[in-house]
Scaffold this active site. Structure first.
Site, PDB file in Angstrom:
ATOM      1  N   SER A 136      10.221 -12.620  -2.776  1.00 11.56           N
ATOM      2  CA  SER A 136       9.913 -12.746  -4.097  1.00 11.56           C
ATOM      3  C   SER A 136      11.111 -13.926  -4.789  1.00 11.56           C
ATOM      4  O   SER A 136      12.140 -13.706  -4.363  1.00 11.56           O
ATOM      5  CB  SER A 136       9.837 -11.344  -4.961  1.00 11.56           C
ATOM      6  N   TYR A 189      13.751  -3.439  -6.280  1.00 10.85           N
ATOM      7  CA  TYR A 189      12.735  -4.255  -5.532  1.00 10.85           C
ATOM      8  C   TYR A 189      13.454  -5.958  -5.318  1.00 10.85           C
ATOM      9  O   TYR A 189      13.040  -6.367  -4.230  1.00 10.85           O
ATOM     10  CB  TYR A 189      11.577  -4.824  -6.437  1.00 10.85           C
ATOM     11  N   VAL A 248       3.059   0.655   6.383  1.00  6.49           N
ATOM     12  CA  VAL A 248       3.905   0.064   7.114  1.00  6.49           C
ATOM     13  C   VAL A 248       5.448   0.685   7.103  1.00  6.49           C
ATOM     14  O   VAL A 248       6.073   0.386   7.974  1.00  6.49           O
ATOM     15  CB  VAL A 248       4.230  -1.342   6.488  1.00  6.49           C
ATOM     16  N   LYS A 295      13.555  -7.361  -1.379  1.00 12.17           N
ATOM     17  CA  LYS A 295      13.128  -8.731  -1.334  1.00 12.17           C
ATOM     18  C   LYS A 295      14.178  -9.827  -0.808  1.00 12.17           C
ATOM     19  O   LYS A 295      13.984 -10.710  -0.032  1.00 12.17           O
ATOM     20  CB  LYS A 295      12.524  -9.338  -2.615  1.00 12.17           C
TER      21      LYS A 295
HETATM   22  P1  NAP Z   1      -0.867  -5.942  -4.738  1.00  9.90           P
HETATM   23  O1  NAP Z   1      -2.145  -6.313  -5.437  1.00  9.90           O
HETATM   24  O2  NAP Z   1      -0.382  -4.628  -5.472  1.00  9.90           O
HETATM   25  O3  NAP Z   1      -1.435  -5.470  -3.284  1.00  9.90           O
HETATM   26  C1  NAP Z   1      -0.481  -5.142  -2.340  1.00  9.90           C
HETATM   27  C2  NAP Z   1      -1.188  -4.029  -1.234  1.00  9.90           C
HETATM   28  O4  NAP Z   1      -0.268  -3.597  -0.229  1.00  9.90           O
HETATM   29  C3  NAP Z   1      -2.202  -3.336  -1.754  1.00  9.90           C
HETATM   30  O5  NAP Z   1      -3.386  -3.371  -0.980  1.00  9.90           O
HETATM   31  C4  NAP Z   1      -1.644  -2.002  -1.235  1.00  9.90           C
HETATM   32  O6  NAP Z   1      -2.363  -1.008  -1.157  1.00  9.90           O
HETATM   33  C5  NAP Z   1      -0.956  -2.468  -0.128  1.00  9.90           C
HETATM   34  N1  NAP Z   1       0.191  -1.459   0.256  1.00  9.90           N
HETATM   35  C6  NAP Z   1       1.170  -0.672  -0.419  1.00  9.90           C
HETATM   36  N2  NAP Z   1       1.766   0.044   0.269  1.00  9.90           N
HETATM   37  C7  NAP Z   1       1.391  -0.058   1.591  1.00  9.90           C
HETATM   38  C8  NAP Z   1       1.774   0.196   2.721  1.00  9.90           C
HETATM   39  N3  NAP Z   1       2.928   1.320   2.815  1.00  9.90           N
HETATM   40  N4  NAP Z   1       1.472   0.048   4.141  1.00  9.90           N
HETATM   41  C9  NAP Z   1       0.297  -0.765   4.047  1.00  9.90           C
HETATM   42  N5  NAP Z   1      -0.018  -1.319   2.706  1.00  9.90           N
HETATM   43  C10 NAP Z   1       0.550  -1.134   1.677  1.00  9.90           C
HETATM   44  O7  NAP Z   1       0.223  -6.932  -4.670  1.00  9.90           O
HETATM   45  P2  NAP Z   1       0.298  -8.454  -4.550  1.00  9.90           P
HETATM   46  O8  NAP Z   1       0.562  -8.861  -5.953  1.00  9.90           O
HETATM   47  O9  NAP Z   1      -1.206  -8.591  -3.853  1.00  9.90           O
HETATM   48  O10 NAP Z   1       1.458  -8.597  -3.878  1.00  9.90           O
HETATM   49  C11 NAP Z   1       1.698  -8.946  -2.188  1.00  9.90           C
HETATM   50  C12 NAP Z   1       3.061  -9.205  -1.844  1.00  9.90           C
HETATM   51  O11 NAP Z   1       3.479 -10.502  -2.713  1.00  9.90           O
HETATM   52  C13 NAP Z   1       4.012  -8.122  -2.024  1.00  9.90           C
HETATM   53  O12 NAP Z   1       4.950  -7.878  -1.027  1.00  9.90           O
HETATM   54  C14 NAP Z   1       4.748  -8.316  -3.594  1.00  9.90           C
HETATM   55  O13 NAP Z   1       5.959  -7.908  -3.520  1.00  9.90           O
HETATM   56  C15 NAP Z   1       4.853  -9.964  -3.347  1.00  9.90           C
HETATM   57  N6  NAP Z   1       4.970 -10.763  -4.600  1.00  9.90           N
HETATM   58  C16 NAP Z   1       3.978 -10.881  -5.521  1.00  9.90           C
HETATM   59  C17 NAP Z   1       4.316 -11.207  -6.712  1.00  9.90           C
HETATM   60  C18 NAP Z   1       3.152 -11.341  -7.780  1.00  9.90           C
HETATM   61  O14 NAP Z   1       3.411 -11.901  -8.816  1.00  9.90           O
HETATM   62  N7  NAP Z   1       2.081 -10.606  -7.773  1.00  9.90           N
HETATM   63  C19 NAP Z   1       5.378 -12.022  -6.698  1.00  9.90           C
HETATM   64  C20 NAP Z   1       6.312 -12.113  -5.889  1.00  9.90           C
HETATM   65  C21 NAP Z   1       5.714 -11.355  -4.402  1.00  9.90           C
HETATM   66  P3  NAP Z   1      -2.840  -0.019  -2.229  1.00  9.90           P
HETATM   67  O15 NAP Z   1      -4.329  -0.721  -2.538  1.00  9.90           O
HETATM   68  O16 NAP Z   1      -3.123   1.269  -1.815  1.00  9.90           O
HETATM   69  O17 NAP Z   1      -1.760   0.063  -3.342  1.00  9.90           O
END
Ligand code: NAP
Length: 245
Positions: A140, A153, A62, A157
């Site tokens: 977030s 971060y 992205v 966000k």
């Molecule tokens: P995750 O398990 O780390 O998954 C993130 C995904 O994004 C992974 O598949 C990753 O690929 C992919 N990614 C990373 N860099 C990228 C790029 N440059 N282009 C395309 N894809 C890319 O994270 P998640 O917890 O599901 O989080 C998803 C979203 O929710 C994020 O924006 C995160 O900031 C937000 N969020 C999460 C939480 C939480 O508690 N988990 C809370 C608030 C907000 P790889 O497999 O190669 O790393």
């Protein structure tokens, strides 16, 4: 199976695992054709292989607008339309300000903030032509209230909320709604990296006294992506168990 998204085509960035994979599952259950885009093509292919509807796995960074353009072109070539963009791809590179180096700042801003700009810029074109569309970005709780050790971060966000409110105004005349979901502490690989102490400290701030699961976030995204949210734009839905109000 439901039909809240029947006939719709959705692009979900970071669709290879975690919250993105769950959004893909919930969207497909509601009848959408899903394009899962991820830097990890194998993971995106796995996501698509698990869905009951037609889908497309895309290799996409992205942070690179040419890669985003190629992905959106592939979606339009395959399905003839793009109705929904979910900006979900995101990373963390945590450190206290005094220890954070420029590469940690740049990596997070390039993917979490510039990535949302890139995807909105490219995906809004077919939506503007069609005079309809939905953009939902994952922010977030940290973008709302800050968090020590996450200056990169939290800035990214909070920036996503700025993009959301501005594009809601810019794109409203074309019936494109732009909203954000701000999750709290959700169980995924991203939060599995936290120390037991950090995890406990997070949980102690959650009135509902449990971590969220990806489906909690996906359900809010589904609502905003559906026709049921036609009169909702420029808003932020917090999915955080009451952690911030
Ligand atoms: P995750 O398990 O780390 O998954 C993130 C995904 O994004 C992974 O598949 C990753 O690929 C992919 N990614 C990373 N860099 C990228 C790029 N440059 N282009 C395309 N894809 C890319 O994270 P998640 O917890 O599901 O989080 C998803 C979203 O929710 C994020 O924006 C995160 O900031 C937000 N969020 C999460 C939480 C939480 O508690 N988990 C809370 C608030 C907000 P790889 O497999 O190669 O790393």
């Amino acid at each position: 199976m439901g039909d809240l998204l029947a006939g719709k085509v959705a692009l979900i960035t970071g669709g290879g695992r975690g919250i993105g994979r769950e959004i893909a599952r919930v969207f497909a259950r509601e009848g959408a054709c899903v394009a899962a885009a991820d830097v990890n093509l194998e993971a995106a292919t796995d996501t698509i292989g698990q869905l009951p509807t037609e889908g497309l796995a895309l290799s996409m960074d992205v942070a690179d607008i040419a890669s985003v353009q190629a992905g959106v072109d592939a979606i339009v070539a395959r399905f003839g339309r793009l109705d929904i963009l979910v900006n979900n791809a995101g990373i963390t590179r945590d450190n206290l300000l005094i220890r954070m180096d420029e590469s940690e700042w740049d990596a997070v801003i390039n993917i979490n903030l510039k990535g949302v700009f890139n995807c909105c810029k490219v995906a809004s074109r077919p939506m503007m032509k069609a005079r309809r569309g939905r953009i939902v970005s994952i922010s977030s709780v940290v973008g709302v209230q800050g968090n020590a050790g996450q200056v990169n971060y939290s800035a990214s966000k909070a920036g996503v909320l700025g993009i959301t409110k501005t594009l809601a105004r810019e794109l409203a005349s074309r019936a494109i709604t732009v909203n954000a979901v701000a999750p709290g502490f959700i169980e995924t690989d991203m939060t599995a990296k936290l120390s037991p102490e950090a995890r406990q400290a997070m949980l102690s701030q959650v009135p509902l006294a449990r971590p969220g699961v990806p489906e909690d976030v996906a359900n809010a995204v589904l609502f905003l992506a559906s026709d049921q949210a036609a009169y909702v734009t420029g808003q932020v839905i917090q999915v955080n168990g009451g952690m911030a109000m």
